[in-house]
Design an enzyme around this catalytic site. Structure first.
Site, PDB file in Angstrom:
ATOM      1  CG  HIS A   1      -2.007  -1.079   1.107  1.00  0.00           C
ATOM      2  ND1 HIS A   1      -2.405  -1.650  -0.074  1.00  0.00           N
ATOM      3  CD2 HIS A   1      -2.727  -1.702   2.094  1.00  0.00           C
ATOM      4  CE1 HIS A   1      -3.327  -2.566   0.164  1.00  0.00           C
ATOM      5  NE2 HIS A   1      -3.533  -2.628   1.461  1.00  0.00           N
TER       6      HIS A   1
ATOM      7  CD  GLU B   1      -8.196  -3.955  -0.942  1.00  0.00           C
ATOM      8  OE1 GLU B   1      -7.081  -3.401  -1.091  1.00  0.00           O
ATOM      9  OE2 GLU B   1      -8.378  -4.949  -0.222  1.00  0.00           O
TER      10      GLU B   1
ATOM     11  CG  HIS C   1      -8.003  -1.014   2.032  1.00  0.00           C
ATOM     12  ND1 HIS C   1      -8.657  -1.797   2.945  1.00  0.00           N
ATOM     13  CD2 HIS C   1      -6.872  -1.680   1.708  1.00  0.00           C
ATOM     14  CE1 HIS C   1      -7.951  -2.883   3.187  1.00  0.00           C
ATOM     15  NE2 HIS C   1      -6.851  -2.844   2.429  1.00  0.00           N
TER      16      HIS C   1
END
Length: 363
Positions: A118, A328, A194
């Site tokens: 991320h 996602e 997310h």
């Protein structure tokens, strides 16, 4: 490395606790969008350009918030779950926190064992975004956030201008548009929202009885460190097959990793990998709420909140394992190290466009 982008987390936390602003004068707070009828609304924050709440009716007209999150900006700053965040510069994992692009090796911040996830320890979900536009009234209220990512941030090459827009439209459609432009160097870009979804309500228990359909006949198998092997395998005959709707928890006990639970990328069906198309449908039998996810990305990560344990959330609720699912939409994980995957590279002057639509209903 000047300005808000490099302020330490501890300082930003103090600002958030005080309800203050960063060095560039950007206030940190919550913003609401609501339809005219008043039965469909969202809240967002410019900390991480995060989706804080989504309130929609069930089959009896009862309203509830179907997204996990926190009550305060400070909790978002200090939280570990990326609840609702816009994650990047590259969502998901990059193997060994490195890649080679145009003959040059780049090393990233390690925050998932030897891997980067991320965008690093301070990716886009852990910075303050600027509110560029905020139209809270009308038929299609919206808000647009902006973030400038500097060359070398978390190890990634080149300057990048990023915009995220949340918008409501009739009857119950939430659009999320994540766009970016590379300004100076070629760079991988993979932005993802997310959000953690529980259509029974954000504190209503687990989602194991939610019925899930994924319009994806293939997935990307992982090695022991959760990095794609490079194979793109058929879901047919495996625990990963959600082509026909079935309960999320049907095979949970045999899914590898953390005592069960999904955390895997699917290759979305369709000849044009970047065409807007239906990715998934989820329905909660108890409330009758359902949602369809549409997007223009080649992949979608199914994550079943495997590592959410005793997380203090909104309105005094405590979130537990399997208390939500994430869908996602994204590029394939570690695409920058897999030339056989759809490319995630954006070159100077090129635009990255990731569009999502989440369509809610109840019956």
């Amino acid at each position: 490395m000047a300005g808000a982008a490099v302020l330490p987390i501890a300082f930003l936390l103090c600002l958030a606790l005080a309800g203050g602003a960063d060095a560039a004068g950007k206030a940190v707070g919550f913003y609401e969008l609501k339809n005219k009828k008043g039965d469909f609304s969202i809240k967002v924050t410019n900390w991480g350009a995060a989706l804080v709440s989504v309130v929609v009716p069930d089959c009896k007209g009862n309203l509830d918030d179907v997204v996990l999150g926190y009550d305060t900006v400070a909790a978002y700053v200090n939280g570990s779950g990326s609840f609702g965040a816009t994650v990047g510069r590259v969502a998901n994992r990059i193997a060994n926190s490195r890649f080679v692009l145009d003959g040059k090796a780049y090393r990233l911040f390690r925050n998932d064992g030897n891997n980067s996830i991320h965008g690093g320890h301070r990716g886009f979900g852990k910075v303050i975004w600027t509110v560029k536009e905020y139209v809270r009234d009308g038929d299609s209220p919206y808000i647009t956030f902006f973030y400038h990512s500097f060359d070398g941030e978390q190890g990634f090459p080149g300057d990048l201008d990023v915009y995220v827009t949340y918008q409501l439209s009739s009857p119950y459609v939430l659009s999320i548009r994540m766009h970016a432009t590379a300004l100076s160097k070629a760079t991988p870009v993979n932005l993802a929202n997310h959000a953690y979804w529980n259509l029974g309500g954000h504190g209503s228990g687990d989602v194991l009885k939610h019925e899930l359909q994924l319009l994806a006949s293939r997935y990307t198998p992982l090695d022991k460190s959760k990095i794609p092997t490079g194979q793109i395998a058929a879901v047919s005959g495996t625990m990963y097959d959600f082509l026909a709707p079935k309960p999320v928890g049907k095979h949970m006990e045999i899914v590898p990793g953390g005592g069960g639970g999904y955390d895997i990328n699917y290759a979305v069906d369709g000849e044009d990998q970047y065409a807007m198309r239906r990715v998934a449908r989820v329905r909660d039998p108890a409330s009758g709420r359902a949602m369809e996810v549409w997007a223009n990305q080649p992949g979608v990560q199914l994550y079943t909140s495997n590592w959410v344990i005793n997380e203090k959330g909104k309105a005094g609720k405590v979130y537990q394992q399997y208390g939500a699912l994430c869908l996602e939409t994204q590029a394939y994980p570690d695409a920058v190290n897999h030339p056989e995957f759809p490319s995630s590279i954006v070159r100077p002057g090129q635009a990255y466009k990731h569009d999502m639509e989440i369509k809610f209903s109840a019956h």
